[in-house]
Design a protein around this motif. Structure first.
Motif, short mmCIF file in Angstrom:
data_model
loop_
_atom_site.label_atom_id
_atom_site.label_comp_id
_atom_site.label_asym_id
_atom_site.label_seq_id
_atom_site.Cartn_x
_atom_site.Cartn_y
_atom_site.Cartn_z
N ARG A 1 -31.93 20.72 35.85
CA ARG A 1 -31.57 20.78 34.40
C ARG A 1 -31.88 19.58 33.63
N LEU A 2 -32.19 18.47 34.00
CA LEU A 2 -32.76 17.41 33.20
C LEU A 2 -34.21 17.53 33.16
N LEU A 3 -34.82 18.06 34.21
CA LEU A 3 -36.26 18.19 34.06
C LEU A 3 -36.85 19.14 33.01
N ARG A 4 -35.63 20.13 32.75
CA ARG A 4 -36.12 21.19 32.00
C ARG A 4 -35.60 20.90 30.50
N SER A 5 -34.93 19.56 30.56
CA SER A 5 -34.46 19.26 29.01
C SER A 5 -35.37 18.08 28.35
N ARG B 1 -45.31 16.52 30.93
CA ARG B 1 -44.56 17.68 31.34
C ARG B 1 -43.49 17.90 30.59
N GLY B 2 -43.14 19.33 30.34
CA GLY B 2 -41.85 19.59 29.73
C GLY B 2 -41.84 19.50 28.48
N ASP B 3 -40.56 19.98 28.04
CA ASP B 3 -40.71 20.12 26.26
C ASP B 3 -38.94 19.62 26.14
N GLY B 4 -38.96 18.94 24.87
CA GLY B 4 -37.62 18.46 24.82
C GLY B 4 -37.89 16.96 24.18
N PRO B 5 -36.92 16.11 24.32
CA PRO B 5 -36.86 14.71 23.88
C PRO B 5 -37.60 14.08 25.00
N GLU B 6 -38.31 13.13 24.41
CA GLU B 6 -39.57 12.41 25.34
C GLU B 6 -38.81 11.36 26.09
N LEU B 7 -39.27 11.63 27.37
CA LEU B 7 -38.87 10.43 28.57
C LEU B 7 -40.48 9.61 28.80
N GLY C 1 -34.99 13.72 42.06
CA GLY C 1 -33.72 13.68 42.11
C GLY C 1 -32.89 12.24 42.05
N ARG C 2 -33.85 11.19 41.61
CA ARG C 2 -33.53 9.76 41.80
C ARG C 2 -33.51 9.08 40.49
N ALA C 3 -32.84 9.99 39.73
CA ALA C 3 -32.84 9.30 38.08
C ALA C 3 -32.04 8.00 38.13
N GLY D 1 -37.57 6.14 25.39
CA GLY D 1 -37.62 7.53 24.45
C GLY D 1 -36.30 8.05 24.13
N GLU D 2 -36.19 9.09 23.52
CA GLU D 2 -34.89 9.87 23.21
C GLU D 2 -34.44 10.51 24.58
N GLY D 3 -35.33 10.82 25.35
CA GLY D 3 -34.76 11.62 26.61
C GLY D 3 -34.11 10.51 27.44
N ALA D 4 -34.27 9.27 27.38
CA ALA D 4 -33.53 8.37 28.37
C ALA D 4 -32.13 8.43 28.15
N ALA D 5 -31.75 8.85 27.11
CA ALA D 5 -30.16 9.06 26.62
C ALA D 5 -29.59 10.07 27.59
N LEU D 6 -30.50 10.92 28.09
CA LEU D 6 -29.88 12.03 28.82
C LEU D 6 -29.99 11.58 30.53
#
Length: 212
Positions: A156-160, A172-178, A191-193, A201-206
């Protein structure tokens, strides 16, 4: 990426892991790794078991683990190995098999590379140690982990998020940048986030909270 290059990276990472293991004091072999319930010894034995599993070993492996699913099978096999292996026997296996090009049936030549890179980090980080693999090797491993995310967790995270490496040309991917080094993005893909470091980036909040 050609198979010969993938194996060259895998052999280099196995050799680096062997060097790490050789340098450890005896008590460090029982230290917890990033893999829940697995010690350093368990993880090391698992990595070097990969080239030892061929078609002849598959019936026994499957029979021992009927009804436990893929992840359950891996966990049970690691526990079995950990109960029978010693640091000396694990190092002997690395000496014998580190240059092997054999891999578990039904997998590709990339899975041993993933094992060598990611599981080395699983051992290093809890011990406060460092090793940086070839960034291009980490890219190949990260792409494979993205495909295997239903098994590894974090799909789910990778798709976000949109993952952007700062040390190689990899997006890779789409959404907020990580954003961050490809090794840290690989940890997320694997799987070791919680163990990933220095991502912005904004994606770090996820991302989930970092492990204590």
């Amino acid at each position: 990426m050609d198979t010969a290059t993938v194996w060259r990276w895998t052999h280099a990472e196995r050799a680096a892991l062997e060097a790490t293991l050789t340098s450890l004091p005896p008590q460090a072999w029982e230290h917890p790794s990033l893999c829940d319930g697995w010690s350093v010894k368990d993880v090391a034995a698992h990595v070097i078991s990969n080239p030892q599993i061929g078609w002849a070993q598959m019936p026994g492996l499957v029979a021992r683990n009927l009804g436990h699913g893929y992840n359950g099978m891996i966990k049970r096999e690691v526990q079995r190995l950990g109960a029978t292996q010693t640091p000396e026997s694990v190092l002997a296996d690395f000496e014998r098999y580190r240059g092997s090009t054999r891999h578990v049936p039904t997998t590709t030549a990339v899975e041993p590379l993933v094992d060598a890179i990611v599981h080395h980090q699983d051992i290093l980080r809890p011990l406060g140690l460092e090793h940086s693999p070839d960034p291009t090797a980490a890219v190949v491993a990260a792409d494979r982990c993205r495909l295997l995310s239903p098994l590894l967790g974090g799909r789910r995270l990778l798709r976000s998020v949109r993952m952007v490496a700062t040390d190689v040309d990899w997006v890779r991917g789409d959404g907020p940048e990580l954003t961050g080094p490809v090794l840290e993005l690989l940890m997320v893909c694997a799987g070791r986030a919680r163990a990933a470091r220095g991502l912005t980036g904004e994606g770090a909040a996820l991302l989930p909270p970092a492990a204590a």
